[in-house]
Design a protein around this motif. Sequence first.
Motif, PDB file in Angstrom:
ATOM      1  N   ALA A  34       0.814  -1.223   0.000  1.00  0.00           N
ATOM      2  CA  ALA A  34       0.000   0.000   0.000  1.00  0.00           C
ATOM      3  C   ALA A  34       0.845   1.270   0.000  1.00  0.00           C
ATOM      4  O   ALA A  34       0.540   2.230  -0.705  1.00  0.00           O
ATOM      5  CB  ALA A  34      -0.917   0.014   1.225  1.00  0.00           C
ATOM      6  N   VAL A  83      -6.694   4.013  -1.699  1.00  0.00           N
ATOM      7  CA  VAL A  83      -5.839   2.950  -1.153  1.00  0.00           C
ATOM      8  C   VAL A  83      -6.241   2.762   0.308  1.00  0.00           C
ATOM      9  O   VAL A  83      -6.177   3.702   1.101  1.00  0.00           O
ATOM     10  CB  VAL A  83      -4.343   3.339  -1.255  1.00  0.00           C
ATOM     11  CG1 VAL A  83      -3.466   2.272  -0.605  1.00  0.00           C
ATOM     12  CG2 VAL A  83      -3.949   3.553  -2.715  1.00  0.00           C
ATOM     13  N   SER A 119      -5.676   0.444   3.756  1.00  0.00           N
ATOM     14  CA  SER A 119      -4.800  -0.552   4.363  1.00  0.00           C
ATOM     15  C   SER A 119      -5.307  -1.005   5.735  1.00  0.00           C
ATOM     16  O   SER A 119      -5.273  -2.183   6.054  1.00  0.00           O
ATOM     17  CB  SER A 119      -3.381   0.012   4.500  1.00  0.00           C
ATOM     18  OG  SER A 119      -3.411   1.310   5.054  1.00  0.00           O
TER      19      SER A 119
END
Length: 497
Positions: free
Chosen positions: A134, A155, A157
Amino acid sequence: MDHWTAIEAQPASTLKALFDADPDRVAQWSFDQSGIYFDFSKTHMNSALLDGFQKLSAAKGLADQIEALTNGVAINISEGRAAEHTAERGIGADTSVENARLLKSRMKALVQAIDAGALGEIEHIIHLGIGGSALGPELLLEALKIGDEKYETAVISNIDGCALEPVLERFDAHKTLLVIASKSFTTAETFLNARSVTDWMTEQGVTDPFGKIVALTAMPDKAVEWGVDESRVLPFSETVGGRYSLWSCIGFSVALTLGVDVFDDLLAGGAEMDQHFKEASFDQNIPVIAAFCDQYYSQIRNCETRAVFAYDERLGLLPDYLQQLEMESNGKSVLADGKPLDRHSSPIVWGGVGTDAQHAVFQLLHQGTHLVPVEFLAVIEPGHSLAAEHHHGLLLNCFAQGAALMTGKESDDANRNYPGDRPSVTLLLDDLDGRTLGALIAFYEHRTFANAVLLGINPYDQFGVELGKEMANALLAGDSNQMDLSTETLKNRAFPA
Ligand code: F6P
C-alpha cells in the motif's frame, strides 16, 4: 585499529570550519543525477571521513555486494533467496529481467483491457493492501496525480473500518474495481477488507463481484483459490520484497490510474539510479555517500533519529514510505550470520511536510538536546498554478531552515541562542514526474542496502513483525492463556464476556 575506530578517531570539524577551509565544498559534495540535485555540503562529511568509510566499505565488500544484488545472487540468506527489485527495472539476472518484463506486459494488457471497458464501466478503484502493498502505490498516486484522472482510486490498508467505510459510502459499487494487493495473499487486514468490499458489492446488487477483482501477488495459486479469475491475477516474483515491490505488478493501480507511460517513466528513472549505483566510484556514488553520512551520524554522533521534511505537499507520504523501507529493512539486532550487532541499527525515521513542520517540531531541531540529521526535499517546478509567491515562499523557507540549522546565531540570552552546526542534506528535484520519483525511490532503496552492508545485516527479511501477528491471532482465536494479566484485562474491558 579497526575501520570504525579509525573513523571515530577523525577530529570533528564544525560545518562552519569545513566551509571556511574549502571554497569548493559545495561543488565537491553535491551531485546531479536523473533530474535531482543532491547537496551533502551541509553535513560533516570531509575527505578524511570519506577515506575512512571507503576503507570500511572495502572491508565489508560493498562493491561485491552491489554486484550480487544487481545480478540476482541469493543475498537474502535467512530466506535463501535473491532480492530482485532492480530486475523489475531491467537491471538484474537475464532470466529475472525477462520474467519481470513478461509479467509486466500482462499487467499492461489488463490495464488496456479495463480502459477499453472489458470489465464494464469503471469509475472507482479500491486498492487494498498494507505495508509494502500500500505505502508505495499510495505514495506514487499522491505524488503524481494531476487531478484529471479517469478513475478515482482509494488505497485502504487499515483493518479499522473507519478507513474503508467512508469510501464505500462514496463509491458506486456497480462502477468499482477491487484490487487486492498482497505478496503473500494471506495478510489478515487485507482479506477482512476484501470480504467487506465484496459483501458491499453484493448488498448493492452487483451480480458478480468476483468478476470485478484484480489480484496482485507472488502467490497466484492462492488468489485463484480465493476466487479470483486467473486472467485477472497478476503475479510477481517472490524474490521482490514487499517494501521493494512498487515496481512490480503491485504498481497495477498506479499504472491504471496514472497511465502506463507514467509507470514506464518511473521504471526508467529507477533504472538510471541503478546504473549509477552500480557504476559510480564510491566518492561519487550518491546512495553510498548518503549511507556514509547515515553511519557517521548514527554510529559516531549517536543520533538515534533522522528527520525527512518534504517541502511539497505531493510528497507528504514520503516519510511513511521511508519508515517501512528503512526501519523494516535495517531495524535489526543481529548480523546476517546471526551474531549480535554491536552498534546502532537503523535510525528512527520521522518527518513531515514543510512549511507546516516549521511551526510544530522545528523548535527541537534548532534548540533541543538531540542532534537530528535533517533531510530536506523540494521541487523546482511547482505542482499548482497559484501565484508564484506560494512556491517562492515554500522553497526559500526550505533553504532558510537548512542555513539556520547550520549557522545558528549567538545570543547572550540563552533562550534566544541557536547553537548551529546542525547537519542537513537537501534534495532538489527539477520536477516531480515519473522519472525523478523513480530515481528518488531507487536512491533510497540503494542507500538502505549500502547501510545494511556497512553494518553487516540482511535488509531483506522482517521476522520482527511475526510475533505480534501470532499473538493477535491467538487473541482473535480466543486463546489468551499465554497472555499476561495486563493484556487479558484490556481484552476483557473492551470485550466483556
Ligand atoms: O507484516 C509485514 C509485512 O509482511 C510487510 O513486510 C509487507 O509489506 C506487508 O506485511 C504486507 O504483506 P503482504 O503484501 O504479503 O500482504
